[in-house]
Write an enzyme that holds these catalytic residues in place. Structure first.
Site, short mmCIF file in Angstrom:
data_model
loop_
_atom_site.label_atom_id
_atom_site.label_comp_id
_atom_site.label_asym_id
_atom_site.label_seq_id
_atom_site.Cartn_x
_atom_site.Cartn_y
_atom_site.Cartn_z
N LYS A 1 1.62 10.24 -5.69
CA LYS A 1 0.54 10.45 -4.72
C LYS A 1 0.69 11.83 -4.08
O LYS A 1 1.81 12.30 -3.86
CB LYS A 1 0.62 9.33 -3.67
CG LYS A 1 -0.53 9.30 -2.68
CD LYS A 1 -0.41 8.06 -1.77
CE LYS A 1 -1.50 8.01 -0.72
NZ LYS A 1 -1.41 6.83 0.17
N SER B 1 -5.52 4.02 0.66
CA SER B 1 -5.68 5.40 0.30
C SER B 1 -5.02 5.82 -1.01
O SER B 1 -5.32 6.89 -1.52
CB SER B 1 -5.13 6.27 1.43
OG SER B 1 -3.74 6.07 1.56
N SER C 1 -2.34 0.69 2.13
CA SER C 1 -2.76 1.68 1.13
C SER C 1 -2.12 1.57 -0.25
O SER C 1 -2.54 2.28 -1.16
CB SER C 1 -2.51 3.08 1.66
OG SER C 1 -3.59 3.45 2.47
N1 GLN Z 1 -6.87 1.92 5.31
C1 GLN Z 1 -5.91 2.07 6.36
C2 GLN Z 1 -6.24 3.29 7.18
O1 GLN Z 1 -7.22 3.92 6.88
C3 GLN Z 1 -4.53 2.15 5.79
C4 GLN Z 1 -4.24 3.45 5.21
C5 GLN Z 1 -2.86 3.55 4.69
O2 GLN Z 1 -2.18 2.55 4.51
N2 GLN Z 1 -2.44 4.78 4.47
O3 GLN Z 1 -5.55 3.62 8.10
#
Ligand code: GLN
Length: 483
Positions: free
Chosen positions: A72, A148, A172
């Site tokens: 990532k 994400s 995410s």
């Molecule tokens: N979707 C969640 C957010 O937008 C989690 C994102 C993540 O785990 N990086 O904060």
């Protein structure tokens, strides 16, 4: 042989038996990316995917024998662009490797030379917030892959990666794993070093694997887990051999089903699919019973106060001086403060700005006690709910996400709706406990559904045992998207 379709452990077996070589694996992966990534866009656009041509040194003696791992874009890789898919970090090449990257290299992995797409700074649930444009769901390219870590999940699902690393602050890893039909693990807070992970919310972030099956998940966790003096939040607890937990047996396993996760807001197809999975676990000998996690309904608001507060502080360092992008203005006419303001105004995307504003507000004088401090207290209550449950349950089972993948553009204008995608994943981050998402079926229209299994801190072995037993008794992980 279609090598790109195989798991890492299958490739290792083939290499071991002299039936394939690392060059063949790289060739096949490159070919696959060439055929499908213009549709999926799992990899970031500013790098050339053909760079994957580079054939790494073959370490015949090593554990991973040169097999590549996709990373990532928020995990530092020495000499390779690491930009968190944000304009503000454009061109940033870290001078060092994150601990997980160093460990992978020591185990003989190749670091795939193109990074996986993500929501900017990991802010999002759909990978639509990337400066490089959205990634698409390999099962239906009109849909989001989740986020994400959507690039990592989509690359694995589309066979454009053998396996991948993602990060999970509120879901995410698990939510994109569910949307793309792959396996995603968020380890216990402190299990995997975050040294070299570009921080989003430091009290919640964890790095973890996205893989084609549970065995690969255990293999990759074996390599990245462990104490690291460079991360003061990493915990010095012995790392077991997680592949030892891959036994097909859940007889007597005490499974809690939280009633708060099956109420309003859950998609009927997700509900039915997860209920079928629970029945399957019962048939396999698991002892399932209804439990309660009474503070669940506060998880989303608590998370969005704590996570944005920490993010606003972590992102303060991006000022146009030390890293990446700087607004191009006539230096003679622009003051330092103006330069900061322009750089941040031009460098951050909309969602990043929203979070910086929300977080700064929650931490500001006069609001700190009302929002941030109160959120920390409720976080403790959420953690206690789990402590109580794990006194007489080995694991907890829930859907990973209330809905299957949604359409591109469907939620991007409605942040609240987007935030609700994390309803079932956020609590594990707030409590610090590990969670895994595994495929458990499909909707009528052919989108994958994920099953989430949670366990007490440092009980990843329980997750692997339950996940492996379910996986090996069902056909879901063997299905492939048509691209
Ligand atoms: N979707 C969640 C957010 O937008 C989690 C994102 C993540 O785990 N990086 O904060």
């Amino acid at each position: 042989m279609e090598l790109a379709k195989l798991t890492c452990h299958e490739l290792l077996d083939l290499i071991g038996a002299g039936k394939t070589s690392l060059e063949d694996i790289f060739d096949d992966l490159r070919k696959r990316i060439g055929q499908t990534d213009h549709k999926v866009r799992a990899y970031v656009r500013n790098s050339q995917t053909e760079n994957a041509d580079v054939c790494p040194e073959i370490c015949a003696q090593s554990i991973l024998k040169g097999i590549p791992v996709t990373i990532k874009d928020n995990i530092c890789t020495e000499g390779l662009n690491t930009e968190c898919c944000s304009r503000i970090l454009s061109g940033f090449r870290p001078p060092y490797d994150a601990t997980v990257i160093r460990k992978l290299k020591e185990a003989g992995a190749s670091i795939f030379p193109v990074k996986a797409n993500m929501d900017e700074f990991a802010f999002g649930s759909s990978t639509e917030n990337s400066y490089f444009g959205p990634t698409r769901n390999p099962w239906d390219v009109k849909y989001v892959p989740g986020g994400s870590s959507g690039g990592s999940a989509a690359a694995v699902a589309a066979d454009e990666a053998v396996w991948a690393l993602g990060s999970d602050t509120g879901g995410s890893i698990r939510q994109p794993a569910a949307f793309c039909g792959v396996v995603g693990l968020k380890p216990t807070y402190g299990r995997v070093s975050r040294y070299g992970l570009i921080a989003f919310a430091s009290s919640l972030d964890q790095i973890g694997p996205l893989t084609k099956d549970v065995r690969d998940s255990a293999l990759l966790t074996n390599i990245i887990a462990g104490y690291d003096p460079r991360d003061s939040t990493s915990v010095d607890v012995e790392v077991p051999d997680y592949t030892g937990a891959l036994v097909k047996d859940v007889k007597g396993l005490r499974v809690g089903i939280p009633k708060e996760y099956f109420v309003e807001g859950i998609d009927p197809e997700v509900k039915r699919t997860v209920e079928d999975a629970i029945q399957k676990l019962k048939d396999l000998g698991g002892i399932c019973k209804e439990i309660s996690l009474p503070h669940t309904r506060y998880a989303v608001p608590v998370y969005y106060i704590i996570a944005t507060a920490e993010a606003s502080s972590n992102l303060a360092r991006f000022d146009g001086v030390q890293y990446g992008y700087r607004s191009l203005q006539d230096k003679a006419k622009t003051s330092l403060i103006e330069m900061y303001a322009r750089t941040r105004g031009e460098g951050f995307g909309q969602e990043a700005k929203r979070r910086i504003l929300l977080g700064t507000f929650a931490l500001s004088h006069g609001y700190y006690d009302a929002y941030y401090l109160r959120a920390l207290k409720v976080r403790t209550l959420i953690k206690r709910d789990f402590d109580d449950v794990f006194k007489d349950c080995d694991c907890v089972i829930t859907p990973t996400s209330p809905t299957p993948a949604f359409k591109i553009n469907e939620r991007i204008e409605d942040p609240l709706k987007m935030y609700l995608s994390d309803l079932y994943t956020i609590s594990a981050n707030l409590a610090g406990i590990p969670g895994i998402s595994i495929p458990c079926g499909f909707t009528k229209s052919g989108l994958p559904v994920g099953l989430q299994i949670l366990a007490g801190s440092f009980r990843e072995e329980t997750l692997f045992r339950a996940a492996y037993t379910y996986e090996q008794s069902t056909p879901w992980h063997l299905q492939k998207p048509e691209l």
